[in-house]
Design an enzyme around this catalytic site. Structure first.
Site, PDB file in Angstrom:
ATOM      1  CB  THR A 134      -0.986  -0.006   1.182  1.00  0.00           C
ATOM      2  OG1 THR A 134      -1.817  -1.168   1.073  1.00  0.00           O
ATOM      3  CG2 THR A 134      -1.847   1.247   1.200  1.00  0.00           C
TER       4      THR A 134
ATOM      5  CD  GLU B  69       2.195  11.475  -1.630  1.00  0.00           C
ATOM      6  OE1 GLU B  69       2.382  12.698  -1.472  1.00  0.00           O
ATOM      7  OE2 GLU B  69       2.538  10.615  -0.798  1.00  0.00           O
TER       8      GLU B  69
ATOM      9  CG  HIS C 150      -4.006  -1.366  -1.736  1.00  0.00           C
ATOM     10  ND1 HIS C 150      -2.690  -1.553  -1.367  1.00  0.00           N
ATOM     11  CD2 HIS C 150      -4.163  -2.042  -2.909  1.00  0.00           C
ATOM     12  CE1 HIS C 150      -2.081  -2.306  -2.268  1.00  0.00           C
ATOM     13  NE2 HIS C 150      -2.964  -2.615  -3.206  1.00  0.00           N
TER      14      HIS C 150
END
Length: 130
Positions: free
Chosen positions: A32, A40, A66
């Site tokens: 994750t 990002e 996730h």
């Protein structure tokens, strides 16, 4: 910079991207925190060409789920879309999504702030003297 700006990035999940290697779990599946870092990074790279010299963006907020596991060796694709720009132009909101070869594995919202690097680092480094 305009709402609707797209970012795309694809890669193959490697051993160092697994939860068991990244320290976020004990199972050999795509981690994750690595998925989030890829989201990002994709958002950041999508807006970089539109920033003034001496500017950058920093992540300020994430709301990501996730939802499916991905094994080592599978291709993952990250897609970001700039969905909002604050009135002062300093805050950017993105829709983010990750897919593997079988479908969506993660999605959510990410926000970044536009900063002037020198001024930002002065404030950060001032913390050392407090």
């Amino acid at each position: 910079m305009k709402v609707g700006l797209i970012g795309d990035h694809s890669f193959i999940v490697t051993k160092d991207m697994l939860a068991s290697a990244a320290g976020s779990g004990t199972v050999a599946v795509f981690a994750t925190p690595v998925m989030i870092a890829q989201m990002e990074g994709t958002a950041m790279r999508s807006v970089m060409p539109h920033l003034a010299e001496g500017q950058a963006t920093v992540g300020t907020y994430l709301d990501v789920h996730h939802t499916a596991a991905t094994p080592e060796g599978m291709k993952v694709s990250i897609h970001t879309e700039l969905t909002g720009i604050s009135d002062n132009g300093r805050f950017l909101t993105f829709k983010v999504e990750a897919r593997d070869e079988c479908g969506v594995i993660g999605s959510g919202t990410h926000e970044r702030a536009v900063i002037t690097i020198d001024r930002f680092m002065e404030k950060v480094n001032a913390k050392k003297t407090q």
